[in-house]
Design a protein around this motif. Structure first.
Motif, short mmCIF file in Angstrom:
data_model
loop_
_atom_site.label_atom_id
_atom_site.label_comp_id
_atom_site.label_asym_id
_atom_site.label_seq_id
_atom_site.Cartn_x
_atom_site.Cartn_y
_atom_site.Cartn_z
N ALA A 178 34.49 27.48 25.62
CA ALA A 178 33.79 28.25 24.58
C ALA A 178 33.53 29.75 24.86
N ALA A 179 33.92 29.92 26.32
CA ALA A 179 33.73 31.47 26.63
C ALA A 179 34.66 32.12 26.06
N THR A 180 34.31 33.42 25.56
CA THR A 180 35.34 34.62 24.97
C THR A 180 36.08 35.37 26.00
N THR A 181 35.39 35.63 27.39
CA THR A 181 35.99 36.33 28.35
C THR A 181 35.55 35.36 29.68
N PRO A 182 36.34 35.73 30.53
CA PRO A 182 36.52 34.96 31.86
C PRO A 182 34.92 35.02 32.74
N VAL A 183 34.72 33.98 33.04
CA VAL A 183 33.32 33.99 33.62
C VAL A 183 33.30 33.76 35.56
N VAL A 184 32.39 33.81 35.89
CA VAL A 184 32.39 33.62 37.51
C VAL A 184 31.39 32.62 37.52
N LEU A 185 31.96 31.42 38.26
CA LEU A 185 31.25 30.19 38.65
C LEU A 185 30.18 30.56 39.73
N ASP A 221 42.26 30.61 32.68
CA ASP A 221 42.31 31.51 32.09
C ASP A 221 40.64 32.05 31.86
N ALA A 222 39.80 31.19 32.11
CA ALA A 222 38.36 31.23 31.63
C ALA A 222 37.47 31.62 32.92
N ILE A 223 38.03 31.50 34.14
CA ILE A 223 37.40 31.73 35.12
C ILE A 223 37.81 32.86 36.19
N SER A 224 37.05 34.05 36.15
CA SER A 224 37.78 34.97 37.12
C SER A 224 37.23 34.82 38.61
N GLY A 225 36.27 34.10 38.74
CA GLY A 225 35.88 33.93 40.34
C GLY A 225 34.79 32.82 40.69
N ILE A 226 34.37 32.69 41.59
CA ILE A 226 33.17 32.01 42.00
C ILE A 226 32.37 32.58 43.07
#
Length: 392
Positions: A178-185, A221-226
């Motif tokens: 559901a995220a519209t931009t990549p997120v950080v875990l 595609d939904a994750i930019s990092g952790i």
């Protein structure tokens, strides 16, 4: 030379020399060699009812001014994280207001901002996995509408509800879709929050890392990092080496950040890797962190280590066990450095550390160049000692 009073554990006072403020300069261009976020705290109104159990009554002018302080040094702000007392006094209404206000302020200066998305607005402690997903999505949509970047925080509700690693994969898959931009875990260890023990399905970090990697691989595609906050440098380095190039490792290791950010040269043909930063410690030493990264930008790792290296002992004291009270040290340094009028915290948490503990913070801040206005810091610390019946 001005002296600084330090308190011994048995109650005696000794004097040491007060060091001058370091001659750090703010960057004239964006920092490039590392991405660095400081996880900022909130500043309460000192005359308000910020007592245990009471709703947070925040001094918004001072709280937002602190974020501008961080941005002015070229760092990004990580807001509404555990440093801002999520799950320790900052309720749902104040969290939403903090996100909205910080996002608006970030736009005025082009400041980098990510904020925590959690499930902590749900009052029931035990909820189903579907309810966890719904709670995450509610905060996710609010944050995206506010225009802030997302850090998908570790959820106490998910830690209680999940029985297997697959449960974590299922929840994250639904939220990330559901995220519209990549997120950080966000992987927060039990030292920061004991309820999160065994997060990602195992108390063994290597086994849990396999689940993290599976989540990242199937949601690239939904994750930019952790952001990894286990206070275990070896575990971070091991996971960092296995991350796909699309995912950034943000160290949240407030014990070992100097070497983790510096990185390694690679081994046996492996590429050199480093960690970027998303640290509560950087809220306490923003000028030092900025100056150190400026040195890396200039190709001078020796200066980087000379500037940032001494702050690690200070951070270890701030984050000493019980680690979840580290926020007290962050607010204390903010007060010493003139960023807030009183040493006070939401929920009365300023009482969570002893005077000898705070005195050691003063000593290490003086030694590491983390006192931005040394004379003010010395005077404020002296006044706190006097208030507690202690005199030089």
């Amino acid at each position: 030379m001005t002296e600084l009073s330090l308190l011994e554990p048995a109650g005696a006072i000794r004097q040491v020399s007060l060091n001058p403020a370091p001659a750090f300069t703010k960057p004239v261009r964006p920092l490039t060699s590392r991405i660095a976020y400081a996880a900022a705290h909130v500043i309460p109104r000192p005359f308000a009812e910020n007592v245990p159990g009471a709703p947070a009554d925040i001094d918004w002018d001072a709280t937002l001014a602190f974020r501008h302080h961080v941005w002015s040094w070229g760092l990004g702000v990580a807001d509404a994280m555990d440093t801002a007392q999520r799950n320790m006094g900052l309720g749902a209404a104040a969290t939403r207001e903090l996100i909205s206000r910080s996002a608006a302020e970030a736009r005025t200066v082009g400041g980098a901002l990510v904020v925590g998305v959690n499930t902590d607005h749900v009052e029931d402690e035990q909820i189903s996995l579907d309810a966890v997903i719904d709670a995450y999505l509610e905060q996710l949509h609010f944050t995206e509408e506010a225009g802030a970047g997302v850090v998908l925080m570790a959820s106490r509700h998910l830690a209680r509800a999940a029985e297997t690693a697959e449960d974590y994969r299922r929840v994250y898959r639904a939220v990330l879709d559901a995220a519209t931009t990549p997120v950080v875990l966000h992987w927060l260890g039990a030292a920061f929050d004991p309820i999160l023990a065994g997060y990602f399905g195992s108390t063994d970090s290597a086994t849990a890392s396999n689940t993290v990697l599976a989540i990242i691989e199937e949601n690239r595609d939904a994750i930019s990092g952790i952001k990894m906050s286990l206070l275990d440098a070896d575990a971070e380095i091991a996971l960092r080496a296995r991350l796909p190039e699309s995912a950034t490792m943000f160290t949240g290791d407030d014990f070992n950040y100097v070497g983790l950010i510096a990185g390694d040269d690679g081994a046996e043909g492996a590429p050199a890797r480093h960690s970027d930063a998303l640290l509560g410690a950087f809220a306490a030493v923003a000028p030092n962190a900025s100056a150190a990264i400026q040195a890396l930008d200039a190709g001078d790792p020796d200066v980087y280590h000379r500037i940032l290296g001494p702050t690690e002992a200070l951070s270890r004291q701030v984050f000493a066990a019980p680690t979840f009270y580290y926020k007290t040290g962050v607010a204390f340094l903010s007060w010493l450095n003139g960023h807030q009028a009183a040493f006070s915290m939401v929920g009365g948490l300023h009482a969570a550390r002893s005077l000898p503990h705070l005195s050691e913070i003063v000593r290490l801040a003086n030694d590491s160049g983390a006192l931005e206005r040394p004379e003010l810091a010395a005077a404020r610390w002296s006044s706190l000692l006097t208030l507690n019946g202690l005199h030089a």
